[in-house]
Design a protein around this motif. Structure first.
Motif, PDB file in Angstrom:
ATOM      1  N   ILE A 145       0.853  -1.180   0.000  1.00  0.00           N
ATOM      2  CA  ILE A 145       0.000   0.000   0.000  1.00  0.00           C
ATOM      3  C   ILE A 145       0.891   1.233   0.000  1.00  0.00           C
ATOM      4  CG2 ILE A 145      -2.052  -1.044   1.014  1.00  0.00           C
ATOM      5  CD1 ILE A 145      -1.184  -0.048   3.745  1.00  0.00           C
ATOM      6  N   VAL A 146       0.340   2.312  -0.530  1.00  0.00           N
ATOM      7  CA  VAL A 146       1.092   3.558  -0.641  1.00  0.00           C
ATOM      8  C   VAL A 146       0.285   4.678   0.015  1.00  0.00           C
ATOM      9  CG1 VAL A 146       0.175   4.075  -2.946  1.00  0.00           C
ATOM     10  CG2 VAL A 146       2.357   5.055  -2.245  1.00  0.00           C
TER      11      VAL A 146
ATOM     12  N   ALA B   7      -1.354  -0.496  -3.997  1.00  0.00           N
ATOM     13  CA  ALA B   7      -0.433  -0.326  -5.112  1.00  0.00           C
ATOM     14  C   ALA B   7      -0.221  -1.656  -5.824  1.00  0.00           C
ATOM     15  CB  ALA B   7       0.902   0.226  -4.626  1.00  0.00           C
ATOM     16  N   CYS B   8      -0.078  -2.742  -5.043  1.00  0.00           N
ATOM     17  CA  CYS B   8       0.192  -4.055  -5.628  1.00  0.00           C
ATOM     18  C   CYS B   8      -0.330  -5.139  -4.689  1.00  0.00           C
ATOM     19  CB  CYS B   8       1.700  -4.214  -5.827  1.00  0.00           C
ATOM     20  SG  CYS B   8       2.205  -5.814  -6.468  1.00  0.00           S
ATOM     21  N   ILE B   9      -0.859  -6.207  -5.275  1.00  0.00           N
ATOM     22  CA  ILE B   9      -1.292  -7.356  -4.485  1.00  0.00           C
ATOM     23  C   ILE B   9      -0.804  -8.617  -5.179  1.00  0.00           C
ATOM     24  CG2 ILE B   9      -3.571  -7.580  -5.542  1.00  0.00           C
ATOM     25  CD1 ILE B   9      -4.489  -8.100  -2.502  1.00  0.00           C
ATOM     26  N   ILE B  10      -0.265  -9.534  -4.386  1.00  0.00           N
ATOM     27  CA  ILE B  10       0.277 -10.785  -4.913  1.00  0.00           C
ATOM     28  C   ILE B  10      -0.500 -11.922  -4.269  1.00  0.00           C
ATOM     29  CG2 ILE B  10       2.344 -12.202  -5.170  1.00  0.00           C
ATOM     30  CD1 ILE B  10       3.928  -9.550  -4.708  1.00  0.00           C
ATOM     31  N   ARG B  11      -1.116 -12.751  -5.100  1.00  0.00           N
ATOM     32  CA  ARG B  11      -1.960 -13.854  -4.631  1.00  0.00           C
ATOM     33  C   ARG B  11      -1.375 -15.189  -5.070  1.00  0.00           C
ATOM     34  NH1 ARG B  11      -6.081 -10.078  -6.618  1.00  0.00           N
ATOM     35  NH2 ARG B  11      -7.201  -9.292  -4.814  1.00  0.00           N
ATOM     36  N   GLY B  12      -1.841 -16.264  -4.405  1.00  0.00           N
ATOM     37  CA  GLY B  12      -1.485 -17.608  -4.823  1.00  0.00           C
ATOM     38  C   GLY B  12      -0.476 -18.313  -3.936  1.00  0.00           C
ATOM     39  N   PHE B  13      -0.260 -17.833  -2.731  1.00  0.00           N
ATOM     40  CA  PHE B  13       0.673 -18.496  -1.821  1.00  0.00           C
ATOM     41  C   PHE B  13       0.025 -19.759  -1.269  1.00  0.00           C
ATOM     42  CE2 PHE B  13       1.894 -14.050  -1.830  1.00  0.00           C
ATOM     43  CZ  PHE B  13       3.256 -14.154  -2.067  1.00  0.00           C
ATOM     44  N   LYS B  14       0.823 -20.787  -1.082  1.00  0.00           N
ATOM     45  CA  LYS B  14       0.256 -22.065  -0.639  1.00  0.00           C
ATOM     46  C   LYS B  14      -0.164 -22.043   0.824  1.00  0.00           C
ATOM     47  CE  LYS B  14       4.639 -24.259   0.458  1.00  0.00           C
ATOM     48  NZ  LYS B  14       5.575 -25.291   0.213  1.00  0.00           N
ATOM     49  N   ASP B  15       0.506 -21.216   1.645  1.00  0.00           N
ATOM     50  CA  ASP B  15       0.139 -21.129   3.059  1.00  0.00           C
ATOM     51  C   ASP B  15       0.665 -19.828   3.655  1.00  0.00           C
ATOM     52  OD1 ASP B  15       2.869 -21.627   3.258  1.00  0.00           O
ATOM     53  OD2 ASP B  15       2.641 -23.614   4.115  1.00  0.00           O
ATOM     54  N   ARG B  16       0.345 -19.625   4.912  1.00  0.00           N
ATOM     55  CA  ARG B  16       0.756 -18.404   5.607  1.00  0.00           C
ATOM     56  C   ARG B  16       2.274 -18.303   5.680  1.00  0.00           C
ATOM     57  NH1 ARG B  16      -0.742 -16.727  11.835  1.00  0.00           N
ATOM     58  NH2 ARG B  16       0.405 -14.771  11.815  1.00  0.00           N
ATOM     59  N   SER B  17       2.928 -19.407   5.917  1.00  0.00           N
ATOM     60  CA  SER B  17       4.377 -19.420   6.047  1.00  0.00           C
ATOM     61  C   SER B  17       5.052 -18.890   4.777  1.00  0.00           C
ATOM     62  CB  SER B  17       4.859 -20.839   6.351  1.00  0.00           C
ATOM     63  OG  SER B  17       6.251 -20.887   6.390  1.00  0.00           O
ATOM     64  N   GLU B  18       4.602 -19.356   3.637  1.00  0.00           N
ATOM     65  CA  GLU B  18       5.191 -18.920   2.370  1.00  0.00           C
ATOM     66  C   GLU B  18       4.928 -17.425   2.137  1.00  0.00           C
ATOM     67  OE1 GLU B  18       5.534 -20.814  -1.992  1.00  0.00           O
ATOM     68  OE2 GLU B  18       3.487 -20.260  -1.429  1.00  0.00           O
ATOM     69  N   ALA B  19       3.727 -16.962   2.457  1.00  0.00           N
ATOM     70  CA  ALA B  19       3.395 -15.550   2.285  1.00  0.00           C
ATOM     71  C   ALA B  19       4.237 -14.671   3.206  1.00  0.00           C
ATOM     72  CB  ALA B  19       1.908 -15.318   2.547  1.00  0.00           C
ATOM     73  N   CYS B  20       4.421 -15.094   4.445  1.00  0.00           N
ATOM     74  CA  CYS B  20       5.222 -14.318   5.395  1.00  0.00           C
ATOM     75  C   CYS B  20       6.699 -14.290   4.992  1.00  0.00           C
ATOM     76  CB  CYS B  20       5.066 -14.872   6.810  1.00  0.00           C
ATOM     77  SG  CYS B  20       3.456 -14.523   7.533  1.00  0.00           S
ATOM     78  N   GLU B  21       7.188 -15.404   4.490  1.00  0.00           N
ATOM     79  CA  GLU B  21       8.576 -15.440   4.030  1.00  0.00           C
ATOM     80  C   GLU B  21       8.761 -14.500   2.847  1.00  0.00           C
ATOM     81  OE1 GLU B  21      11.951 -18.469   2.235  1.00  0.00           O
ATOM     82  OE2 GLU B  21      10.053 -19.295   2.964  1.00  0.00           O
ATOM     83  N   PHE B  22       7.805 -14.495   1.934  1.00  0.00           N
ATOM     84  CA  PHE B  22       7.859 -13.608   0.780  1.00  0.00           C
ATOM     85  C   PHE B  22       7.855 -12.145   1.224  1.00  0.00           C
ATOM     86  CE2 PHE B  22       6.186 -11.101  -2.655  1.00  0.00           C
ATOM     87  CZ  PHE B  22       6.789 -11.633  -3.781  1.00  0.00           C
TER      88      PHE B  22
ATOM     89  N   GLU C 256      -0.551  -8.251  -9.279  1.00  0.00           N
ATOM     90  CA  GLU C 256      -1.455  -7.278  -9.864  1.00  0.00           C
ATOM     91  C   GLU C 256      -1.091  -5.889  -9.343  1.00  0.00           C
ATOM     92  OE1 GLU C 256      -6.248  -6.451  -9.863  1.00  0.00           O
ATOM     93  OE2 GLU C 256      -5.516  -8.453  -9.370  1.00  0.00           O
ATOM     94  N   TRP C 257      -0.572  -5.045 -10.228  1.00  0.00           N
ATOM     95  CA  TRP C 257      -0.224  -3.666  -9.883  1.00  0.00           C
ATOM     96  C   TRP C 257      -1.451  -2.781 -10.113  1.00  0.00           C
ATOM     97  CZ3 TRP C 257       4.008  -1.908  -7.436  1.00  0.00           C
ATOM     98  CH2 TRP C 257       5.106  -2.770  -7.359  1.00  0.00           C
ATOM     99  N   LYS C 258      -1.825  -2.023  -9.092  1.00  0.00           N
ATOM    100  CA  LYS C 258      -2.971  -1.110  -9.196  1.00  0.00           C
ATOM    101  C   LYS C 258      -2.520   0.315  -9.519  1.00  0.00           C
ATOM    102  CE  LYS C 258      -6.147  -4.028  -7.898  1.00  0.00           C
ATOM    103  NZ  LYS C 258      -7.301  -4.406  -8.657  1.00  0.00           N
ATOM    104  N   ALA C 259      -1.306   0.645  -9.112  1.00  0.00           N
ATOM    105  CA  ALA C 259      -0.782   1.990  -9.339  1.00  0.00           C
ATOM    106  C   ALA C 259       0.489   1.879 -10.179  1.00  0.00           C
ATOM    107  CB  ALA C 259      -0.465   2.666  -8.004  1.00  0.00           C
ATOM    108  N   ASN C 260       0.693   2.816 -11.055  1.00  0.00           N
ATOM    109  CA  ASN C 260       1.893   2.816 -11.891  1.00  0.00           C
ATOM    110  C   ASN C 260       3.080   3.356 -11.099  1.00  0.00           C
ATOM    111  OD1 ASN C 260       0.689   1.812 -14.170  1.00  0.00           O
ATOM    112  ND2 ASN C 260       0.109   3.832 -14.921  1.00  0.00           N
ATOM    113  N   SER C 261       4.234   2.749 -11.325  1.00  0.00           N
ATOM    114  CA  SER C 261       5.436   3.236 -10.657  1.00  0.00           C
ATOM    115  C   SER C 261       6.127   4.301 -11.487  1.00  0.00           C
ATOM    116  CB  SER C 261       6.391   2.084 -10.386  1.00  0.00           C
ATOM    117  OG  SER C 261       6.757   1.477 -11.595  1.00  0.00           O
TER     118      SER C 261
END
Length: 170
Positions: free
Chosen positions: A59-60, A102-117, A164-169
Motif C-alpha cells: 500500500i502507498v 499499489a500491488c497485491i500478490i496472490r497464490g501463496f500455498k500457506d501463511r508461512s510462504e506468504a510471510c517469508e515472501f 497485480e499492480w494497481k498503481a503505476n510506478s
C-alpha cells in the motif's frame, strides 16, 4: 490462593505427572478440551480459508512518500484497519493515512510462504540503494519497491503467484 498461571501469564502449568480429581471422575481438563477442539493437533485453517487465500500487499500513502508491505487473507478489511476505519491497523501506518493499494500478490500455498515472501521483499527494499531524486520516476517509492520485488524473484517459484499492480510506478 490463586495459581501462578492466573497471576503471571508467562508461567505455564505443568500437569504431565500429576493427575487431578477431575481426571478420575471423567471430567475434561482444559488440556483435553483444547486437544479435542483442535482435532488432535495440527494446523487448521480458520473459517473455511483455503490454502491459496494468503496475499501479500503493498500500500502507498496518499500524503507522504511512504509504502507498507503486509500479509493478509482479507485485504479489504486490512486496508480499513490501516486507514483507521476499523481497529487493528499497523502502528507504522497511522502517520501516512489515507492508504491505497499499489500491488497485491496472490497464490501463496500457506501463511508461512506468504510471510517469508513479505520478509524477503522488505529486506530487499532496505538493502537496495535509493536512486537520486532527479533520476527517479513520478513515484520513486513505488519504483524502489518494484525493483526490490524483481530481486525477490530469485527465491520463489512464481508459477503459482499472480501479481497485480494497481498503481503505476512511472
Amino acid at each position: 490462593m490463586r495459581p501462578l498461571a492466573s497471576v503471571f501469564r508467562s508461567v505455564k502449568n505443568c500437569r504431565r505427572n500429576r493427575t487431578s480429581a477431575a481426571d478420575h471422575h471423567g471430567k475434561s481438563t482444559p488440556e483435553s478440551r483444547h486437544h479435542s477442539r483442535n482435532g488432535g493437533g495440527g494446523a487448521r485453517l480458520k473459517r473455511g480459508r483455503k490454502a491459496g487465500d494468503w496475499e501479500v500487499y503493498l500500500i502507498v500513502s496518499s500524503r507522504l512518500p511512504k509504502t507498507y508491505v503486509g500479509v493478509t487473507t482479507d485485504f479489504s478489511r486490512r486496508l480499513k484497519q490501516h486507514n483507521g476505519i476499523l481497529k487493528g491497523g499497523a502502528k507504522a501506518c497511522s502517520g501516512g493515512r489515507p492508504w491505497s493499494l499499489a500491488c497485491i500478490i496472490r497464490g501463496f500455498k500457506d501463511r508461512s510462504e506468504a510471510c517469508e515472501f513479505e520478509s524477503r521483499w522488505k529486506i530487499a527494499s532496505r538493502k537496495m540503494p535509493r536512486k537520486k531524486k532527479e533520476l527517479c520516476a513520478a513515484n520513486p517509492v513505488l519504483e524502489h519497491r518494484q525493483t526490490a520485488l524483481d530481486h525477490v524473484r530469485r527465491w520463489f517459484d512464481w508459477s503459482s503467484l499472480q501479481i497485480e499492480w494497481k498503481a503505476n510506478s512511472s
